[in-house]
Design a protein around this motif. Structure first.
Motif, PDB file in Angstrom:
ATOM      1  N   GLY A 129     -20.043 -14.422 -26.045  1.00 32.07           N
ATOM      2  CA  GLY A 129     -20.993 -14.127 -25.088  1.00 32.07           C
ATOM      3  C   GLY A 129     -21.796 -13.101 -25.080  1.00 32.07           C
ATOM      4  N   ARG A 130     -21.638 -12.117 -25.983  1.00 32.12           N
ATOM      5  CA  ARG A 130     -22.116 -11.026 -26.277  1.00 32.12           C
ATOM      6  C   ARG A 130     -23.736 -11.335 -26.600  1.00 32.12           C
ATOM      7  N   GLU A 131     -24.696 -10.458 -26.088  1.00 35.84           N
ATOM      8  CA  GLU A 131     -25.892 -10.508 -26.206  1.00 35.84           C
ATOM      9  C   GLU A 131     -26.472 -10.558 -27.895  1.00 35.84           C
ATOM     10  N   GLU A 132     -27.290 -11.527 -28.029  1.00 42.39           N
ATOM     11  CA  GLU A 132     -27.557 -11.785 -29.598  1.00 42.39           C
ATOM     12  C   GLU A 132     -28.416 -10.507 -30.047  1.00 42.39           C
ATOM     13  N   GLY A 133     -29.401  -9.921 -29.169  1.00 44.93           N
ATOM     14  CA  GLY A 133     -30.248  -8.843 -29.472  1.00 44.93           C
ATOM     15  C   GLY A 133     -29.516  -7.414 -29.739  1.00 44.93           C
ATOM     16  N   LYS A 134     -28.479  -7.169 -28.976  1.00 44.21           N
ATOM     17  CA  LYS A 134     -27.718  -6.145 -28.963  1.00 44.21           C
ATOM     18  C   LYS A 134     -26.573  -6.082 -30.087  1.00 44.21           C
ATOM     19  N   CYS A 163     -22.297 -17.377 -33.472  1.00 42.54           N
ATOM     20  CA  CYS A 163     -23.529 -17.859 -32.275  1.00 42.54           C
ATOM     21  C   CYS A 163     -23.225 -16.811 -31.288  1.00 42.54           C
ATOM     22  N   LEU A 164     -24.347 -16.083 -30.959  1.00 46.76           N
ATOM     23  CA  LEU A 164     -24.138 -15.056 -29.975  1.00 46.76           C
ATOM     24  C   LEU A 164     -25.046 -15.516 -28.872  1.00 46.76           C
ATOM     25  N   LYS A 165     -25.089 -14.977 -27.594  1.00 49.46           N
ATOM     26  CA  LYS A 165     -25.761 -15.529 -26.284  1.00 49.46           C
ATOM     27  C   LYS A 165     -27.287 -15.143 -26.727  1.00 49.46           C
ATOM     28  N   LYS A 166     -28.348 -16.193 -26.575  1.00 49.07           N
ATOM     29  CA  LYS A 166     -29.651 -15.834 -26.582  1.00 49.07           C
ATOM     30  C   LYS A 166     -30.201 -15.547 -25.421  1.00 49.07           C
ATOM     31  N   THR A 167     -31.198 -14.792 -25.401  1.00 52.41           N
ATOM     32  CA  THR A 167     -31.934 -14.244 -24.313  1.00 52.41           C
ATOM     33  C   THR A 167     -32.403 -15.302 -23.362  1.00 52.41           C
ATOM     34  N   SER A 168     -32.677 -16.538 -23.647  1.00 58.37           N
ATOM     35  CA  SER A 168     -33.100 -17.691 -23.151  1.00 58.37           C
ATOM     36  C   SER A 168     -31.845 -18.513 -22.270  1.00 58.37           C
ATOM     37  N   SER A 170     -28.286 -19.138 -19.991  1.00 59.27           N
ATOM     38  CA  SER A 170     -27.524 -18.813 -18.911  1.00 59.27           C
ATOM     39  C   SER A 170     -26.961 -17.327 -18.752  1.00 59.27           C
ATOM     40  N   LYS A 171     -26.987 -16.409 -17.867  1.00 54.51           N
ATOM     41  CA  LYS A 171     -26.233 -15.270 -18.031  1.00 54.51           C
ATOM     42  C   LYS A 171     -24.529 -15.484 -17.757  1.00 54.51           C
ATOM     43  N   TYR A 172     -24.310 -16.547 -17.630  1.00 55.61           N
ATOM     44  CA  TYR A 172     -22.856 -16.891 -17.333  1.00 55.61           C
ATOM     45  C   TYR A 172     -22.251 -17.352 -18.796  1.00 55.61           C
ATOM     46  N   THR A 173     -21.139 -16.783 -19.269  1.00 57.39           N
ATOM     47  CA  THR A 173     -20.794 -17.031 -20.663  1.00 57.39           C
ATOM     48  C   THR A 173     -20.353 -18.192 -20.861  1.00 57.39           C
TER      49      THR A 173
END
Length: 457
Positions: A129-134, A163-168, A170-173
């Motif tokens: 669930g970590r943000e992809e960009g960061k 696979c990491l969480k993309k900005t588009s 849901s904020k919920y992992t």
């Protein structure tokens, strides 16, 4: 679940396993099984990263007041808090390379992941669930660091995608992970097994609920809970990064009300309960309160960790020679001044666990706090007896387990608690326990980092 895909997905099928490229976040980690037809993929194995594969550091809870800990791990800070700050993970990855015995990977889960990758009918991915960009570069760096340390061949400790969480998303992992699984199930209608490994119990339950909702009787699914695999950063490194994070917060904060400073609470000296003993006494309180109130669902909150048996009120010391006597377990200790000073230095360096003292807890008392309300706990005290032939000392007349609540850097009810401990034989009404509870403590001193008002503007 509809098995029809959009025209876009149908047209991209010809490229082969393009769902992996769609969700993959680390270009160097993408490993498309091009030699295996899509219809031959029967299994999808998913591995969480933090505390499942890797011993990700969380904040060392006993270093902070509960108020500050909640603040540091919340999303209200401009940087998103501890779990959105890359420096903590970067430091852990570097330490895992420099000191592999301190930070490591979960070898049991790593072996399962390697087996998944070798299976020709299986797609295996890391899903975090970590943000992809960061974090995509850091996760890639972590995996490569592990391979370098183990001297892996090109096909060892690999995944088909990371696979990491993309900005588009849901904020919920859990919602993001379910969306990915839904897409993979639609892309590979040949799947007969889906297994996901995760350390968080609430997410495991969310995944089970998701799987039960699927209309796929031919699919076997397994949501496997993994015992959280975590280690703390070295104390000084952690504190340095926390101060830097707070400083950056104050630079980015939109108003003074969102800024804060850090300060240490008063030093407390005594016998600190270890985690197991803390839990034992907490469970005893819950059991007794349920019996007293007749409410099976009653769950009181207790003092912040650690509960302890104080030798003096917070901010005060006991005689230096008494410290030496407890440390050496010698009531007649009269050795050289050099030995005394060396012992005091060891004690002041907060070498946790160096001086173990066992007690038997025999009685309990529950007292309404001066500030007690629905949100704040009762004051709880336990009367204890030290193990035979063990030298102990306290400025209070009895050995009593207690603890504290904090507001900013202030200890709530400190005067009331000190008065009760000083006059315990008259001020505390004890209830004998059904059975004495053995506890382990460590003689030491501690303080906590707290948030205080920002005064630099």
């Amino acid at each position: 679940m509809e098995e029809l895909r959009t025209k876009e997905n149908m047209s991209s099928r010809g490229e082969g396993h393009c769902v992996l490229e769609k969700w993959n976040s680390c270009a160097c980690e993408l490993a498309v099984p091009s030699e295996v037809p899509e219809h031959a993929i029967k299994k999808l194995h998913i591995y969480d990263f933090d505390n499942t594969l890797f011993a990700t550091p969380g904040p060392t809870e006993q270093l902070y007041t509960r108020e500050l800990l909640n603040l540091l791990t919340s999303s209200v800070l401009p940087n998103g808090g501890w779990w959105n700050e890359p420096e903590f993970l970067r430091t852990a990855i570097k330490t895992s390379s420099d000191q592999p015995r301190r930070f490591s990977w979960n070898e049991e889960i790593v072996k399962l992941a390697e087996r998944s990758y070798r299976a020709k009918d299986t797609v295996s991915i890391v899903l975090t669930g970590r943000e992809e960009g960061k974090f995509h570069e850091l996760i890639q760096y972590a995996l490569q660091t592990a391979r370098d340390h183990w001297e892996c061949s090109p096909n060892e400790f690999r995944f088909n995608a990371v696979c990491l969480k993309k900005t588009s998303m849901s904020k919920y992992t859990s919602e993001y992970k379910k969306a990915l699984m839904q897409d993979f199930l639609e892309y590979y209608p040949s799947l007969r097994e889906l297994t996901i490994y995760d350390d968080r119990a609430h997410q495991i339950e969310a995944f089970k609920s998701f799987f039960r909702s699927l209309d796929l009787p031919s699919l076997q699914w397994f949501a496997i809970p993994v015992r959280p695999f975590t280690k703390s950063l070295p104390r000084e490194q952690e504190l340095k990064l926390i101060r830097e994070m707070v400083s950056e917060n104050n630079i980015q904060a939109s108003s003074s009300s969102k800024k804060f400073d850090l300060a240490w609470t008063p030093k407390q000296i005594g016998y600190m309960l270890n985690m197991k003993s803390h839990r034992l006494l907490s469970m005893e309180v819950i059991k007794i309160l349920r019996r007293m109130r007749g409410r099976r669902t009653f769950k009181p909150k207790l003092y912040e960790y650690p509960m302890y048996i104080p030798c003096a009120e917070p901010g005060k010391n006991i005689p230096a020679l008494e410290v030496v006597k407890i440390w050496s377990n010698d009531g007649a200790c009269a050795e050289s001044e050099e030995k005394v000073q060396r012992t005091l230095q060891e004690f002041q360096q907060q070498q946790s666990g160096r001086c173990m003292v066992r007690f038997q807890v025999t009685d309990l008392a529950i007292v309404p706090s001066t500030h007690h309300n629905k949100k704040k706990p009762l004051e709880v005290y336990f009367r204890a007896t030290p193990e035979p032939n063990r030298y102990t000392f306290s400025l209070f007349p009895e050995f009593i387990v207690t603890g504290h609540f904090y507001t900013r850097d202030e200890i709530e009810d400190i005067e009331a608690v000190t008065n009760r401990l000083t006059n315990s034989k008259k001020a505390i009404r004890w209830t004998p326990l059904d059975n004495a509870i053995p506890i382990k403590t460590s003689f030491e001193q501690f303080d906590k980092l707290a948030s205080v008002p920002y005064i630099h503007d």
